[in-house]
Design a protein around this motif. Structure first.
Motif, mmCIF file in Angstrom:
data_model
loop_
_atom_site.group_PDB
_atom_site.id
_atom_site.type_symbol
_atom_site.label_atom_id
_atom_site.label_comp_id
_atom_site.label_asym_id
_atom_site.label_seq_id
_atom_site.Cartn_x
_atom_site.Cartn_y
_atom_site.Cartn_z
ATOM 1 N N GLY A 1 0.790 -1.222 0.000
ATOM 2 C CA GLY A 1 0.000 0.000 0.000
ATOM 3 C C GLY A 1 0.821 1.270 0.000
ATOM 4 N N ASN A 2 2.123 1.158 0.229
ATOM 5 C CA ASN A 2 2.990 2.327 0.312
ATOM 6 C C ASN A 2 4.341 1.987 -0.308
ATOM 7 O OD1 ASN A 2 3.585 4.971 1.002
ATOM 8 N ND2 ASN A 2 4.270 4.450 3.071
ATOM 9 N N PRO A 3 4.371 1.805 -1.644
ATOM 10 C CA PRO A 3 5.605 1.352 -2.294
ATOM 11 C C PRO A 3 6.654 2.447 -2.375
ATOM 12 C CG PRO A 3 3.929 1.806 -3.935
ATOM 13 C CD PRO A 3 3.267 1.963 -2.598
ATOM 14 N N ALA A 4 7.883 2.019 -2.604
ATOM 15 C CA ALA A 4 8.998 2.934 -2.818
ATOM 16 C C ALA A 4 9.613 2.650 -4.184
ATOM 17 C CB ALA A 4 10.044 2.758 -1.726
ATOM 18 N N THR A 5 10.370 3.614 -4.680
ATOM 19 C CA THR A 5 11.136 3.429 -5.910
ATOM 20 C C THR A 5 12.608 3.516 -5.560
ATOM 21 O OG1 THR A 5 9.385 4.420 -7.262
ATOM 22 C CG2 THR A 5 11.589 4.320 -8.218
ATOM 23 N N VAL A 6 13.363 2.453 -5.870
ATOM 24 C CA VAL A 6 14.780 2.386 -5.524
ATOM 25 C C VAL A 6 15.562 2.165 -6.813
ATOM 26 C CG1 VAL A 6 16.527 1.215 -4.150
ATOM 27 C CG2 VAL A 6 14.192 1.436 -3.268
ATOM 28 N N VAL A 7 16.435 3.107 -7.150
ATOM 29 C CA VAL A 7 17.138 3.097 -8.428
ATOM 30 C C VAL A 7 18.640 3.231 -8.190
ATOM 31 C CG1 VAL A 7 17.413 4.282 -10.639
ATOM 32 C CG2 VAL A 7 15.154 4.156 -9.577
ATOM 33 N N GLU A 8 19.427 2.343 -8.800
ATOM 34 C CA GLU A 8 20.895 2.435 -8.808
ATOM 35 C C GLU A 8 21.458 2.579 -7.395
ATOM 36 O OE1 GLU A 8 22.050 5.531 -11.569
ATOM 37 O OE2 GLU A 8 20.442 4.956 -12.936
ATOM 38 N N SER A 9 20.908 1.818 -6.460
ATOM 39 C CA SER A 9 21.314 1.916 -5.063
ATOM 40 C C SER A 9 21.957 0.614 -4.609
ATOM 41 C CB SER A 9 20.100 2.265 -4.199
ATOM 42 O OG SER A 9 19.604 3.554 -4.542
ATOM 43 N N SER A 10 22.546 0.629 -3.403
ATOM 44 C CA SER A 10 23.294 -0.544 -2.944
ATOM 45 C C SER A 10 23.084 -0.773 -1.459
ATOM 46 C CB SER A 10 24.789 -0.365 -3.228
ATOM 47 O OG SER A 10 25.322 0.716 -2.494
ATOM 48 N N GLN A 11 23.321 -2.030 -1.043
ATOM 49 C CA GLN A 11 23.312 -2.403 0.365
ATOM 50 C C GLN A 11 24.602 -3.149 0.651
ATOM 51 O OE1 GLN A 11 20.084 -4.885 1.699
ATOM 52 N NE2 GLN A 11 20.522 -4.497 3.849
ATOM 53 N N ASP A 12 25.395 -2.630 1.558
ATOM 54 C CA ASP A 12 26.674 -3.225 1.935
ATOM 55 C C ASP A 12 27.544 -3.496 0.708
ATOM 56 O OD1 ASP A 12 26.031 -3.218 4.687
ATOM 57 O OD2 ASP A 12 24.857 -5.053 4.432
ATOM 58 N N GLY A 13 27.562 -2.532 -0.186
ATOM 59 C CA GLY A 13 28.440 -2.600 -1.349
ATOM 60 C C GLY A 13 27.943 -3.409 -2.507
ATOM 61 N N LYS A 14 26.756 -4.023 -2.382
ATOM 62 C CA LYS A 14 26.202 -4.834 -3.460
ATOM 63 C C LYS A 14 24.950 -4.165 -4.011
ATOM 64 C CE LYS A 14 27.890 -9.156 -1.426
ATOM 65 N NZ LYS A 14 27.495 -10.489 -0.895
#
Length: 425
Positions: free
Chosen positions: A124-137
């Motif tokens: 019900g509350n989506p996000a848009t995540v582009v060209e991002s990383s978590q712990d270097g991946k």
């Protein structure tokens, strides 16, 4: 609050509060969150050693370093819309701290380290995540489960397309016929690295030959003059209509080395004709650029569509016009995070014009869609050419619907699967 040196500072988590607790000489001191409560606030170029709470619409967090514990580093309060987090680093100092929560934001090139979850969102509350990383991946964690936005539309009643969709998949070849890096991506589209941008609001360009360059445009652009150029600029527009709109009098508009973020609001990122888009990085929109009279899309990276209730998303769409070229682009309808194929890389018809004529679609990489290429049974068209294109397999029904309709030339030997070079029909 920042405490240094002789005080012997240590940090602890105050459970469920989102506050950082500092122990100074044995006495706990709370560092309250930074609350951004003015609409349109831009937080730029700071280091913030406490949580951030966004409590107003259309807030931008750009080039910020956030280092904190607590429940989450950045919290978007309920009902807030239009949050953009860009070119930002988040470092969690507690293993139980999340990065950005709970949803309703856009994250572009955000690096998250040491956090429990990097980016939270809900159906019900989506996000848009582009060209991002978590712990270097690269960030690849699955978001809300499954495609949303209403029932899946039925397949086009085209027997050839249905037969194609029912074929067993081919085994991938040992190497693709063309490297995926041949097509545009984040490194060679949008604002060139190192470009200094000046802040700007919305623009109305009404002088023939006017050139705007090097702008960070927080707003939308209308063009009503000939030979205007928009160069080396970023556009962040939360209008429910368009980021760039061509009005009467706009001919030969050039949009080059430009990044367009539709803030999950734009019904189309560019509308509707008499323009050339070259080396554009366009994303986070319900539909991408519209194709009408005298439209050219070259060397661009169009991706990360935004699913909203009832949406029927297309990377590119034309409902009529003349003299259109789409050449050497990356067109990504499929979202690998949510596994949503959306509707198409390209949908064409002639619903708003007497016909669609002289359209060339060539040398593109396309992946996703109910059908990757949707050709309407109501099309009245001529001289529509598809050749030398590569297709991924993340579609719902097949690569193309209506490939043999009147007025369409589908070059079968050169419209092939990316992974093995075999014709798609």
């Amino acid at each position: 609050m920042t405490v240094i040196g002789i005080f012997g500072v240590t940090a602890a988590l105050l459970a469920a509060s989102g506050y950082l607790v500092l122990n100074v000489a044995g006495q706990p001191v709370r560092a309250a969150p930074m609350v951004l409560d003015r609409p349109g606030t831009v937080l730029w170029g700071q280091t913030v050693d406490r949580p951030i709470q966004v409590a107003a619409d259309n807030v931008t967090i750009r080039r910020v370093k956030v280092r904190t514990g607590g429940a989450a580093a950045i919290v978007i309060r309920p009902g807030v819309v239009g949050t953009l987090i860009e070119d930002t680093e988040i470092r969690c100092t507690s293993a139980g701290t999340d990065g950005v929560v709970p949803g309703g934001y856009s994250a572009l090139r955000v690096r998250v380290n040491g956090c429990r979850q990097a980016f939270r969102q809900t159906d019900g509350n989506p996000a848009t995540v582009v060209e991002s990383s978590q712990d270097g991946k690269p960030y690849r964690i699955e978001g809300p489960s499954g495609p949303t936005g209403g029932p899946i539309p039925p397949p086009d009643p085209d027997p050839d397309s249905r037969a194609m969709a029912q074929r067993p998949p081919y085994a991938p070849a040992s190497a693709p016929p063309t490297p995926i890096t041949y097509w545009p991506g984040p490194g060679n589209t949008g604002v060139p690295a190192g470009t200094a941008l000046r802040n700007s609001g919305s623009l109305s360009l009404r002088t023939a030959g006017q050139v705007v360059s090097g702008l960070n445009i927080v707003g939308c652009v209308t063009v009503a003059a000939a030979n205007v150029q928009i160069l080396r600029s970023r556009i962040t527009c939360n209008s429910p209509t368009y980021s760039i709109r061509t009005l009467a009098g706009a001919t030969n508009l050039l949009i080059q080395d430009v990044e367009i973020n539709g803030m999950a609001k734009n019904s189309a990122s560019i509308c509707c004709g008499n323009y050339t888009l070259r080396r554009g990085n366009v994303y986070n929109m319900i539909d991408g650029p519209r194709l009408a009279d005298n439209t050219r899309i070259f060397d661009s990276y169009l991706h990360s569509l935004a699913r909203v209730a009832g949406s029927h998303n297309d990377v590119l769409q034309s409902t009529g016009g003349n003299n259109i070229i789409v050449r050497h682009n990356t067109l990504l309808s499929y979202n690998p995070v949510t596994r949503d194929p959306f509707n198409s890389c390209l949908t064409i018809g002639s619903e708003t014009s007497p016909s669609l004529t002289n359209l060339t679609f060539e040398d593109n990489y396309c992946n996703g869609g109910n059908y990757s290429i949707g050709i309407s049974p109501r099309l009245i068209g001529s001289n529509i050419l598809f050749r030398n294109n590569k297709y991924g397999r993340d579609y719902r029904y097949g690569v193309v619907s209506g490939w043999n309709r009147p007025g369409v030339t589908w070059d079968r030997p050169t419209n092939v699967y990316f992974d093995n070079g075999q014709p798609v029909v």
